[in-house]
Design a protein around this motif. Structure first.
Motif, PDB file in Angstrom:
ATOM      1  N   SER A  86       0.824  -1.209   0.000  1.00 33.21           N
ATOM      2  CA  SER A  86       0.000   0.000   0.000  1.00 33.21           C
ATOM      3  C   SER A  86       0.859   1.261   0.000  1.00 33.21           C
ATOM      4  N   GLU A  89       1.254   2.128  -3.585  1.00 31.23           N
ATOM      5  CA  GLU A  89       0.060   2.373  -4.392  1.00 31.23           C
ATOM      6  C   GLU A  89       0.004   3.801  -4.902  1.00 31.23           C
ATOM      7  N   GLU A  90       0.309   4.756  -4.034  1.00 29.83           N
ATOM      8  CA  GLU A  90       0.266   6.162  -4.438  1.00 29.83           C
ATOM      9  C   GLU A  90       1.265   6.418  -5.557  1.00 29.83           C
ATOM     10  N   TRP A  92       2.343   4.253  -7.814  1.00 31.22           N
ATOM     11  CA  TRP A  92       1.845   3.696  -9.069  1.00 31.22           C
ATOM     12  C   TRP A  92       0.643   4.476  -9.579  1.00 31.22           C
ATOM     13  N   ASP A  93      -0.235   4.920  -8.687  1.00 33.49           N
ATOM     14  CA  ASP A  93      -1.379   5.729  -9.104  1.00 33.49           C
ATOM     15  C   ASP A  93      -0.905   7.007  -9.786  1.00 33.49           C
TER      16      ASP A  93
END
Length: 109
Positions: A86, A89-90, A92-93
């Motif tokens: 997690s 995640e930011e 990759w986003d």
């Protein structure tokens, strides 16, 4: 002086594809080693070694039922992995948003 076996790291335990497949099998139901072995092209001894690594990492639990040992998924240690992923995640986003913007800008020109 007694020696103790080091507990396996969750990341090391799931690094092997056979062990990941075992976790998926055990997610649905408790299974004896004989049934698990039928799902793999490896020996019962090899399956047992994989299960021992998963057990040492806290990913599976075993219970003796009569003459057989049954294994079951213990998913709580996977939260360590979820937490680790997690964090990224930011990242990759942001990268996917940048790619989307780049592609859309290129199509508009």
């Amino acid at each position: 002086m007694a020696t103790t076996t080091a507990k396996h790291d969750v990341f090391q335990a799931i690094a092997d594809p056979s062990r990941r497949k075992m976790l998926r099998l055990l997610a649905d139901e408790e299974m004896p080693i004989a049934a698990i072995t039928e799902c793999f092209p490896i020996t019962r001894t090899a399956v047992n070694k994989h299960l021992q690594i998963l057990s040492n990492a806290g990913l599976v639990t075993s219970q003796r039922v009569g003459r057989e040992t049954r294994y079951k998924l213990h998913p709580e240690p996977l939260t360590e992995i979820k937490g680790w992923l997690s964090f990224f995640e930011e990242y990759w986003d942001d990268r996917l948003s940048a790619l989307k913007n780049f592609v859309e800008e290129d199509n508009n020109q």
